[in-house]
Design a protein around this motif. Sequence first.
Motif, PDB file in Angstrom:
ATOM      1  N   ALA A 199       0.950  -1.098  -0.035  1.00 45.46           N
ATOM      2  CA  ALA A 199       0.111   0.039  -0.076  1.00 45.46           C
ATOM      3  C   ALA A 199       0.853   1.230  -0.187  1.00 45.46           C
ATOM      4  CB  ALA A 199      -0.879   0.002   1.139  1.00 45.46           C
ATOM      5  N   ALA A 200       1.785   1.517   0.609  1.00 42.17           N
ATOM      6  CA  ALA A 200       2.961   2.257   0.618  1.00 42.17           C
ATOM      7  C   ALA A 200       3.574   2.501  -0.670  1.00 42.17           C
ATOM      8  CB  ALA A 200       3.919   2.116   1.887  1.00 42.17           C
ATOM      9  N   GLU A 201       4.067   1.499  -1.225  1.00 43.04           N
ATOM     10  CA  GLU A 201       4.679   1.725  -2.414  1.00 43.04           C
ATOM     11  C   GLU A 201       3.467   2.122  -3.545  1.00 43.04           C
ATOM     12  OE1 GLU A 201       6.402  -1.934  -4.682  1.00 43.04           O
ATOM     13  OE2 GLU A 201       8.126  -1.218  -4.003  1.00 43.04           O
ATOM     14  N   ALA A 202       2.444   1.696  -3.480  1.00 46.51           N
ATOM     15  CA  ALA A 202       1.185   2.209  -4.395  1.00 46.51           C
ATOM     16  C   ALA A 202       0.875   3.454  -4.039  1.00 46.51           C
ATOM     17  CB  ALA A 202      -0.044   1.074  -4.178  1.00 46.51           C
ATOM     18  N   GLU A 203       1.447   4.282  -2.786  1.00 44.25           N
ATOM     19  CA  GLU A 203       1.078   5.658  -2.609  1.00 44.25           C
ATOM     20  C   GLU A 203      -0.402   5.599  -2.016  1.00 44.25           C
ATOM     21  OE1 GLU A 203       2.084   8.212  -5.693  1.00 44.25           O
ATOM     22  OE2 GLU A 203       4.202   7.880  -5.466  1.00 44.25           O
ATOM     23  N   LEU A 204      -0.911   4.518  -1.485  1.00 40.14           N
ATOM     24  CA  LEU A 204      -2.147   4.404  -0.870  1.00 40.14           C
ATOM     25  C   LEU A 204      -2.162   5.143   0.456  1.00 40.14           C
ATOM     26  CD1 LEU A 204      -3.552   1.135  -2.081  1.00 40.14           C
ATOM     27  CD2 LEU A 204      -4.141   3.371  -3.230  1.00 40.14           C
ATOM     28  N   ILE A 205      -1.076   4.875   1.253  1.00 43.85           N
ATOM     29  CA  ILE A 205      -0.762   5.233   2.689  1.00 43.85           C
ATOM     30  C   ILE A 205       0.657   6.010   2.515  1.00 43.85           C
ATOM     31  CG2 ILE A 205      -2.410   3.719   3.845  1.00 43.85           C
ATOM     32  CD1 ILE A 205       0.535   1.952   4.218  1.00 43.85           C
ATOM     33  N   ARG A 206       0.880   6.908   3.462  1.00 41.97           N
ATOM     34  CA  ARG A 206       1.926   7.445   3.629  1.00 41.97           C
ATOM     35  C   ARG A 206       2.932   7.113   4.840  1.00 41.97           C
ATOM     36  NH1 ARG A 206       0.079  14.198   2.615  1.00 41.97           N
ATOM     37  NH2 ARG A 206      -0.823  13.612   0.707  1.00 41.97           N
ATOM     38  N   VAL A 207       3.509   5.924   4.345  1.00 48.70           N
ATOM     39  CA  VAL A 207       4.628   5.477   5.096  1.00 48.70           C
ATOM     40  C   VAL A 207       5.920   5.041   4.364  1.00 48.70           C
ATOM     41  CG1 VAL A 207       2.978   4.710   6.977  1.00 48.70           C
ATOM     42  CG2 VAL A 207       3.736   3.032   5.425  1.00 48.70           C
ATOM     43  N   PRO A 208       6.891   5.059   4.943  1.00 49.37           N
ATOM     44  CA  PRO A 208       8.055   4.429   4.007  1.00 49.37           C
ATOM     45  C   PRO A 208       8.010   3.227   3.488  1.00 49.37           C
ATOM     46  CG  PRO A 208       8.867   5.525   6.065  1.00 49.37           C
ATOM     47  CD  PRO A 208       7.507   5.373   6.249  1.00 49.37           C
ATOM     48  N   PRO A 209       8.108   2.729   2.357  1.00 50.01           N
ATOM     49  CA  PRO A 209       7.679   1.336   1.801  1.00 50.01           C
ATOM     50  C   PRO A 209       8.861   0.386   2.281  1.00 50.01           C
ATOM     51  CG  PRO A 209       8.154   2.722   0.299  1.00 50.01           C
ATOM     52  CD  PRO A 209       8.010   3.542   1.085  1.00 50.01           C
ATOM     53  N   ASP A 210      10.261   0.888   2.217  1.00 52.96           N
ATOM     54  CA  ASP A 210      11.376   0.115   2.350  1.00 52.96           C
ATOM     55  C   ASP A 210      11.374  -0.811   3.749  1.00 52.96           C
ATOM     56  OD1 ASP A 210      12.066   0.775  -0.303  1.00 52.96           O
ATOM     57  OD2 ASP A 210      13.547   2.430   0.489  1.00 52.96           O
ATOM     58  N   ARG A 211      10.987   0.266   4.928  1.00 54.14           N
ATOM     59  CA  ARG A 211      11.147  -0.194   6.118  1.00 54.14           C
ATOM     60  C   ARG A 211      10.040  -1.626   6.176  1.00 54.14           C
ATOM     61  NH1 ARG A 211       9.763   4.023  10.575  1.00 54.14           N
ATOM     62  NH2 ARG A 211      11.504   4.793   9.597  1.00 54.14           N
ATOM     63  N   TRP A 212       9.044  -1.602   5.418  1.00 52.09           N
ATOM     64  CA  TRP A 212       7.912  -2.623   5.881  1.00 52.09           C
ATOM     65  C   TRP A 212       8.232  -3.685   4.888  1.00 52.09           C
ATOM     66  CZ3 TRP A 212       4.327  -2.866   9.397  1.00 52.09           C
ATOM     67  CH2 TRP A 212       4.163  -1.546  10.135  1.00 52.09           C
ATOM     68  N   TRP A 213       9.022  -3.347   3.864  1.00 51.37           N
ATOM     69  CA  TRP A 213       9.339  -4.503   2.909  1.00 51.37           C
ATOM     70  C   TRP A 213      10.433  -5.361   3.778  1.00 51.37           C
ATOM     71  CZ3 TRP A 213       6.510  -6.252  -0.411  1.00 51.37           C
ATOM     72  CH2 TRP A 213       5.596  -5.415  -1.643  1.00 51.37           C
ATOM     73  N   THR A 214      11.241  -4.676   4.238  1.00 49.39           N
ATOM     74  CA  THR A 214      12.283  -5.263   4.948  1.00 49.39           C
ATOM     75  C   THR A 214      11.673  -6.232   6.062  1.00 49.39           C
ATOM     76  OG1 THR A 214      14.013  -3.382   4.817  1.00 49.39           O
ATOM     77  CG2 THR A 214      14.579  -4.806   6.361  1.00 49.39           C
ATOM     78  N   LEU A 215      10.864  -5.586   7.010  1.00 50.94           N
ATOM     79  CA  LEU A 215      10.393  -6.378   7.875  1.00 50.94           C
ATOM     80  C   LEU A 215       9.419  -7.534   7.461  1.00 50.94           C
ATOM     81  CD1 LEU A 215       9.297  -6.483  10.949  1.00 50.94           C
ATOM     82  CD2 LEU A 215       7.577  -5.134  10.750  1.00 50.94           C
ATOM     83  N   SER A 216       8.998  -7.426   6.216  1.00 44.36           N
ATOM     84  CA  SER A 216       8.055  -8.727   5.598  1.00 44.36           C
ATOM     85  C   SER A 216       9.089  -9.829   5.245  1.00 44.36           C
ATOM     86  CB  SER A 216       7.402  -8.197   4.642  1.00 44.36           C
ATOM     87  OG  SER A 216       7.997  -7.565   3.485  1.00 44.36           O
ATOM     88  N   THR A 217      10.155  -9.329   4.693  1.00 46.18           N
ATOM     89  CA  THR A 217      11.328 -10.147   4.105  1.00 46.18           C
ATOM     90  C   THR A 217      11.877 -10.908   5.492  1.00 46.18           C
ATOM     91  OG1 THR A 217      11.914  -8.683   2.533  1.00 46.18           O
ATOM     92  CG2 THR A 217      13.540 -10.420   2.950  1.00 46.18           C
ATOM     93  N   LEU A 218      12.111 -10.145   6.404  1.00 51.29           N
ATOM     94  CA  LEU A 218      12.532 -10.742   7.670  1.00 51.29           C
ATOM     95  C   LEU A 218      11.797 -11.845   8.287  1.00 51.29           C
ATOM     96  CD1 LEU A 218      14.388  -7.709   9.464  1.00 51.29           C
ATOM     97  CD2 LEU A 218      15.447  -9.653   8.548  1.00 51.29           C
ATOM     98  N   LEU A 219      10.508 -11.546   8.282  1.00 49.18           N
ATOM     99  CA  LEU A 219       9.501 -12.631   8.884  1.00 49.18           C
ATOM    100  C   LEU A 219       9.339 -13.743   7.850  1.00 49.18           C
ATOM    101  CD1 LEU A 219       6.801 -10.114   9.864  1.00 49.18           C
ATOM    102  CD2 LEU A 219       7.891 -11.715  11.309  1.00 49.18           C
ATOM    103  N   TRP A 220       9.472 -13.388   6.536  1.00 52.33           N
ATOM    104  CA  TRP A 220       9.657 -14.543   5.583  1.00 52.33           C
ATOM    105  C   TRP A 220      10.768 -15.364   5.910  1.00 52.33           C
ATOM    106  CZ3 TRP A 220      11.625 -14.567  -0.036  1.00 52.33           C
ATOM    107  CH2 TRP A 220      11.192 -15.652  -0.683  1.00 52.33           C
TER     108      TRP A 220
END
Length: 242
Positions: free
Chosen positions: A109-130
């Motif tokens: 959602a952040a990368e699609a500019e639907l919400i205003r948060v840094p996408p990189d931080r969330w991509w990193t967190l999802s990758t760590l969980l994966w």
Amino acid sequence: MDPIVQLLESYRGRDKVVRTLCYGSQLVGGVLSQKSGRSSAVGKSLLLFSAQLSHCRTVLRLFDDLSMVAYTRSYGLGNREEDGVVRCLSVLTNVADQLYYPCEHVAWAAEAELIRVPPDRWWTLSTLLWAASLLLGALRSIRVIMLLRRKLREHQRTRQDSARYHVHGHATRRECQQQITMEMLSVVSCLADLSNAVHWMPPGVLWAGQFPSWLVGLMGTVSSFIGLYQMGSGGSEHQASS
């Protein structure tokens, strides 16, 4: 033709086919893009095709949360498991998978500019969980292999060919051996995906960012074919995948 149609009619089956095409295209595209002339152009097109398929899978995973919740609830604390280590690893894997989905949704959602948060931080967190889910899954499979081999050794010592064991349900000697094969394939699949997960982590983490496109495609293709084989054999597991 019928088995392919049946595979594509189910969501899980379609996702595994798309995943295989995604990584297969990245593998071939990565190889061809290193060449010159027309082959390079074809390779770049295949890499773009792979990226679109990956994006498609990310969007479709927006609807995976409820099925993951249902799976986690049905497993619970793993009271049906006989081994405490297997139970603990399975519960932790489910926790990592459950957290993975919302983190990826926020990143998308952040990368699609639907919400205003840094996408990189969330991509990193999802990758760590994966990555955590994959590592725990590999350790769980290794533990199950150890338990099954222990049962087989006990069988050989007692020399009772008709003996039956209780390892995740009653299983004959042949079924135990088949399960060992499936668990070994799961280990290979998890480690192949884990190598890619590390590659997509921030720079400075082990080999992060150092894989060429064809190697990422190769690792993903290996795990994808294993997943297709396990699904056809009835040995697939509910696991977050990217």
